[in-house]
Motif scaffolding. Structure first.
Motif, PDB file in Angstrom:
ATOM      1  N   ASN A  12     -34.284  37.606   5.510  1.00  0.00           N
ATOM      2  CA  ASN A  12     -34.963  38.019   6.740  1.00  0.00           C
ATOM      3  C   ASN A  12     -34.130  37.858   7.988  1.00  0.00           C
ATOM      4  OD1 ASN A  12     -37.549  39.014   5.982  1.00  0.00           O
ATOM      5  ND2 ASN A  12     -37.970  36.944   5.272  1.00  0.00           N
ATOM      6  N   LYS A  13     -32.892  37.406   7.865  1.00  0.00           N
ATOM      7  CA  LYS A  13     -32.042  37.281   9.048  1.00  0.00           C
ATOM      8  C   LYS A  13     -31.155  38.533   9.180  1.00  0.00           C
ATOM      9  CE  LYS A  13     -32.935  32.732   9.677  1.00  0.00           C
ATOM     10  NZ  LYS A  13     -33.827  32.495   8.569  1.00  0.00           N
ATOM     11  N   PRO A  14     -30.735  38.856  10.393  1.00  0.00           N
ATOM     12  CA  PRO A  14     -29.865  40.028  10.558  1.00  0.00           C
ATOM     13  C   PRO A  14     -28.450  39.692  10.141  1.00  0.00           C
ATOM     14  CG  PRO A  14     -30.207  38.945  12.667  1.00  0.00           C
ATOM     15  CD  PRO A  14     -31.009  38.181  11.670  1.00  0.00           C
ATOM     16  N   MET A  15     -27.740  40.690   9.638  1.00  0.00           N
ATOM     17  CA  MET A  15     -26.356  40.460   9.284  1.00  0.00           C
ATOM     18  C   MET A  15     -25.571  41.756   9.273  1.00  0.00           C
ATOM     19  SD  MET A  15     -26.699  39.649   5.230  1.00  0.00           S
ATOM     20  CE  MET A  15     -27.261  38.025   5.640  1.00  0.00           C
ATOM     21  N   LEU A  16     -24.263  41.599   9.248  1.00  0.00           N
ATOM     22  CA  LEU A  16     -23.372  42.752   9.163  1.00  0.00           C
ATOM     23  C   LEU A  16     -22.629  42.628   7.855  1.00  0.00           C
ATOM     24  CD1 LEU A  16     -20.873  43.870  11.930  1.00  0.00           C
ATOM     25  CD2 LEU A  16     -20.204  43.797   9.570  1.00  0.00           C
ATOM     26  N   VAL A  17     -22.640  43.684   7.066  1.00  0.00           N
ATOM     27  CA  VAL A  17     -21.919  43.650   5.797  1.00  0.00           C
ATOM     28  C   VAL A  17     -20.789  44.651   5.885  1.00  0.00           C
ATOM     29  CG1 VAL A  17     -22.124  43.898   3.310  1.00  0.00           C
ATOM     30  CG2 VAL A  17     -24.103  43.176   4.644  1.00  0.00           C
ATOM     31  N   GLU A  18     -19.560  44.217   5.617  1.00  0.00           N
ATOM     32  CA  GLU A  18     -18.466  45.185   5.549  1.00  0.00           C
ATOM     33  C   GLU A  18     -18.064  45.338   4.095  1.00  0.00           C
ATOM     34  OE1 GLU A  18     -15.451  45.324   8.524  1.00  0.00           O
ATOM     35  OE2 GLU A  18     -13.912  45.995   7.127  1.00  0.00           O
ATOM     36  N   LEU A  19     -17.928  46.599   3.664  1.00  0.00           N
ATOM     37  CA  LEU A  19     -17.539  46.868   2.292  1.00  0.00           C
ATOM     38  C   LEU A  19     -16.027  46.938   2.189  1.00  0.00           C
ATOM     39  CD1 LEU A  19     -20.076  49.620   1.187  1.00  0.00           C
ATOM     40  CD2 LEU A  19     -20.350  47.144   1.296  1.00  0.00           C
ATOM     41  N   LYS A  20     -15.550  46.945   0.948  1.00  0.00           N
ATOM     42  CA  LYS A  20     -14.108  47.023   0.732  1.00  0.00           C
ATOM     43  C   LYS A  20     -13.526  48.294   1.331  1.00  0.00           C
ATOM     44  CE  LYS A  20     -14.033  44.391  -3.520  1.00  0.00           C
ATOM     45  NZ  LYS A  20     -13.956  44.497  -4.969  1.00  0.00           N
ATOM     46  N   ASN A  21     -14.324  49.374   1.386  1.00  0.00           N
ATOM     47  CA  ASN A  21     -13.787  50.628   1.921  1.00  0.00           C
ATOM     48  C   ASN A  21     -13.895  50.698   3.447  1.00  0.00           C
ATOM     49  OD1 ASN A  21     -16.461  51.151   2.461  1.00  0.00           O
ATOM     50  ND2 ASN A  21     -16.703  52.712   0.888  1.00  0.00           N
ATOM     51  N   GLY A  22     -14.356  49.643   4.091  1.00  0.00           N
ATOM     52  CA  GLY A  22     -14.391  49.599   5.552  1.00  0.00           C
ATOM     53  C   GLY A  22     -15.714  50.013   6.165  1.00  0.00           C
ATOM     54  N   GLU A  23     -16.653  50.534   5.347  1.00  0.00           N
ATOM     55  CA  GLU A  23     -17.949  50.898   5.905  1.00  0.00           C
ATOM     56  C   GLU A  23     -18.712  49.644   6.297  1.00  0.00           C
ATOM     57  OE1 GLU A  23     -18.593  54.732   3.036  1.00  0.00           O
ATOM     58  OE2 GLU A  23     -20.363  53.615   3.643  1.00  0.00           O
ATOM     59  N   THR A  24     -19.535  49.760   7.349  1.00  0.00           N
ATOM     60  CA  THR A  24     -20.308  48.583   7.745  1.00  0.00           C
ATOM     61  C   THR A  24     -21.795  48.900   7.705  1.00  0.00           C
ATOM     62  OG1 THR A  24     -20.224  49.145  10.079  1.00  0.00           O
ATOM     63  CG2 THR A  24     -18.506  47.694   9.249  1.00  0.00           C
ATOM     64  N   PHE A  25     -22.577  47.885   7.355  1.00  0.00           N
ATOM     65  CA  PHE A  25     -24.023  48.013   7.276  1.00  0.00           C
ATOM     66  C   PHE A  25     -24.630  46.884   8.093  1.00  0.00           C
ATOM     67  CE2 PHE A  25     -24.677  51.064   3.769  1.00  0.00           C
ATOM     68  CZ  PHE A  25     -23.369  51.217   3.362  1.00  0.00           C
ATOM     69  N   ASN A  26     -25.406  47.258   9.125  1.00  0.00           N
ATOM     70  CA  ASN A  26     -26.080  46.255   9.949  1.00  0.00           C
ATOM     71  C   ASN A  26     -27.546  46.285   9.609  1.00  0.00           C
ATOM     72  OD1 ASN A  26     -24.740  44.855  12.339  1.00  0.00           O
ATOM     73  ND2 ASN A  26     -23.715  46.835  12.243  1.00  0.00           N
ATOM     74  N   GLY A  27     -28.084  45.139   9.147  1.00  0.00           N
ATOM     75  CA  GLY A  27     -29.505  45.166   8.827  1.00  0.00           C
ATOM     76  C   GLY A  27     -30.028  43.779   8.539  1.00  0.00           C
ATOM     77  N   HIS A  28     -31.289  43.705   8.153  1.00  0.00           N
ATOM     78  CA  HIS A  28     -31.899  42.426   7.810  1.00  0.00           C
ATOM     79  C   HIS A  28     -31.914  42.250   6.302  1.00  0.00           C
ATOM     80  CE1 HIS A  28     -33.217  42.763  11.933  1.00  0.00           C
ATOM     81  NE2 HIS A  28     -33.596  41.516  11.892  1.00  0.00           N
ATOM     82  N   LEU A  29     -31.539  41.054   5.861  1.00  0.00           N
ATOM     83  CA  LEU A  29     -31.461  40.789   4.431  1.00  0.00           C
ATOM     84  C   LEU A  29     -32.850  40.674   3.824  1.00  0.00           C
ATOM     85  CD1 LEU A  29     -29.509  40.130   2.071  1.00  0.00           C
ATOM     86  CD2 LEU A  29     -29.872  37.736   2.612  1.00  0.00           C
ATOM     87  N   VAL A  30     -33.104  41.484   2.805  1.00  0.00           N
ATOM     88  CA  VAL A  30     -34.379  41.379   2.106  1.00  0.00           C
ATOM     89  C   VAL A  30     -34.228  40.401   0.945  1.00  0.00           C
ATOM     90  CG1 VAL A  30     -36.084  42.624   0.735  1.00  0.00           C
ATOM     91  CG2 VAL A  30     -35.079  43.705   2.750  1.00  0.00           C
ATOM     92  N   ASN A  31     -33.230  40.687   0.086  1.00  0.00           N
ATOM     93  CA  ASN A  31     -33.054  39.842  -1.084  1.00  0.00           C
ATOM     94  C   ASN A  31     -31.599  39.843  -1.537  1.00  0.00           C
ATOM     95  OD1 ASN A  31     -33.914  38.118  -3.045  1.00  0.00           O
ATOM     96  ND2 ASN A  31     -35.575  39.453  -3.735  1.00  0.00           N
ATOM     97  N   CYS A  32     -31.235  38.879  -2.362  1.00  0.00           N
ATOM     98  CA  CYS A  32     -29.882  38.832  -2.895  1.00  0.00           C
ATOM     99  C   CYS A  32     -29.921  38.137  -4.243  1.00  0.00           C
ATOM    100  CB  CYS A  32     -28.954  38.095  -1.940  1.00  0.00           C
ATOM    101  SG  CYS A  32     -29.431  36.389  -1.715  1.00  0.00           S
ATOM    102  N   ASP A  33     -28.836  38.292  -5.023  1.00  0.00           N
ATOM    103  CA  ASP A  33     -28.778  37.613  -6.315  1.00  0.00           C
ATOM    104  C   ASP A  33     -27.426  36.943  -6.502  1.00  0.00           C
ATOM    105  OD1 ASP A  33     -28.333  40.680  -8.290  1.00  0.00           O
ATOM    106  OD2 ASP A  33     -26.940  39.560  -7.024  1.00  0.00           O
TER     107      ASP A  33
END
Lengths: 153, 96, 136
Positions: A12-33
């Motif tokens: 539920n916290k906001p975060m920025l995810v950068e992928l190996k290919n350089g794309e970025t995703f800004n959003g709120h975390l719903v779930n992870c494993d």
């Protein structure tokens, strides 16, 4: 605390995810494993060059494509707070029986706790290493209980 | 496991690690793990001018997956022993 | 049984926790921050991270915050010697000033590497290395 536990605590916290290919995703975390696969909601996706944008209601990101995640600076403190509160709650619930020895948490105890914790995890990937006279086990809902065990070497 | 064992015997020796990003570091091998991650102390970067970010670094941990080569001191490696151990390992692998 | 603690990832990294570390990533980024946590994959938690770019004898910094870095993207972790840090003979400038030089350097290097890789492939059959990641 382990990196993946930090991630779990960031739900539920906001975060920025950068992928190996350089794309970025800004959003709120719903779930992870445990593979670092994540689902985000209210996502703003940017391409690697930074000139194309998409808005997604939700998305799933496969852990193996992630380069890094940037999280709010305060997250570490918030999580430590929550952990302490949970530990206090469980300690009170148990009536302080098994938890008397670890009462005062000094810096040195914290580091050796971390060491033991990491060893416990590393055990799955490698053969058993050092002897330990204390073993922590997870009894669910972020509470830990400690057992004194005999040397197994 | 074999190469891991070789590295374990070489702790406290000076080695040179060449990484896949063309960075070469020489240092004393302090520890190694099953993934061949390497810990070097007292490092010196070859061609320091090209890697200014390493100037204030004395010790480092190198992830095994980024290593291209590790140059070992020849006198400290018993190649005969290694060869025999490899042959034995190959035989036991074949049996399995 | 002799303690084999030094021969685990944990053993190598346990005394780096709460220290200022330099992290070099596979994409060439140099991050400096306080290592708060790690695991057997070398996933890292880095606090108060600063990204640095270098060009000749000049560098620039940008504050980035709290990072969770996936281990397979890490090239190396260096312990920053806080005394030596002050002796480093580099001048600091603004990020905006240095960034175009840095980006050009990266673009040039990328071009050179691609040319090198294609020559090595055509002449010697060398395949492109480094794109594999830890997956199998």
């Amino acid at each position: 605390m382990l990196p993946l536990s930090l991630l779990n605590a960031a739900q539920n916290k906001p975060m920025l995810v950068e992928l190996k290919n350089g794309e970025t995703f800004n959003g709120h975390l719903v779930n992870c494993d445990n593979f670092m696969n994540i689902t985000l909601r209210e996502v703003y996706q940017t391409n690697a060059e930074g000139d194309k944008f998409w808005k997604l209601k939700e998305c799933y990101i496969r852990g193996s494509t992630i380069k890094y995640l940037r999280v709010p600076d305060t997250l570490l403190d918030v999580v430590k707070e929550e952990q302490n509160r949970a530990r206090e709650a469980s300690r009170n619930a148990r009536g302080g029986g098994a938890g008397s020895r670890g009462g005062t948490s000094t810096h040195a105890t914290h580091i050796s706790f971390l060491t033991l914790l990491v060893f416990y995890r590393a055990r799955d990937a490698a053969a058993r290493w050092a002897r330990c006279s204390t073993r922590w086990s997870y009894s669910g809902k972020r509470s830990w209980s400690r057992h004194i065990i005999v040397d197994h070497c | 496991m074999l190469i891991f064992s070789v590295f374990k015997t070489l702790t406290d020796q000076r080695v040179t690690v060449e990484l896949k990003n063309d960075l070469s570091i020489t240092g004393v091998l302090k520890s190694v793990d099953q993934f061949l991650n390497i810990r070097l102390d007292n490092i010196k970067v070859l061609d320091e001018a090209r890697h200014p970010h390493m100037m204030a670094v004395k010790n480092c941990f190198i992830r095994g997956s980024v290593v291209r080569y590790v140059q070992l001191p020849a006198e400290n490696v018993d190649t005969q022993l290694l060869e025999d151990a490899t042959r034995r390992e190959a035989v036991s692998q074949a049996k399995r | 049984m002799d303690s084999l603690i030094p021969f685990t990832t944990s053993g190598s990294l346990v005394d780096c926790v709460d220290r200022k570390m330099l992290v070099v990533l596979r994409d060439g980024r140099k991050l400096q921050g306080v290592l708060r946590s790690y695991d057997q994959f070398a996933n890292l938690v880095l606090e108060d991270t600063v990204e640095r770019i270098y060009h000749q004898d000049v560098f620039a910094e940008m504050k980035r915050g709290l990072y969770l870095i996936r281990g397979e993207n890490v090239v190396l972790l260096g312990e920053i010697d806080l005394d030596q840090e002050d002796d480093v003979p580099l001048r600091q400038v603004d990020w905006e000033t240095l960034e175009p030089y840095h980006l050009k350097e990266i673009a040039d290097k990328k071009q050179r590497d691609e040319l090198k890789a294609s020559i090595l492939f055509e002449k010697r059959g060398f395949c492109k290395e480094g794109g594999e990641g830890d997956g199998y």
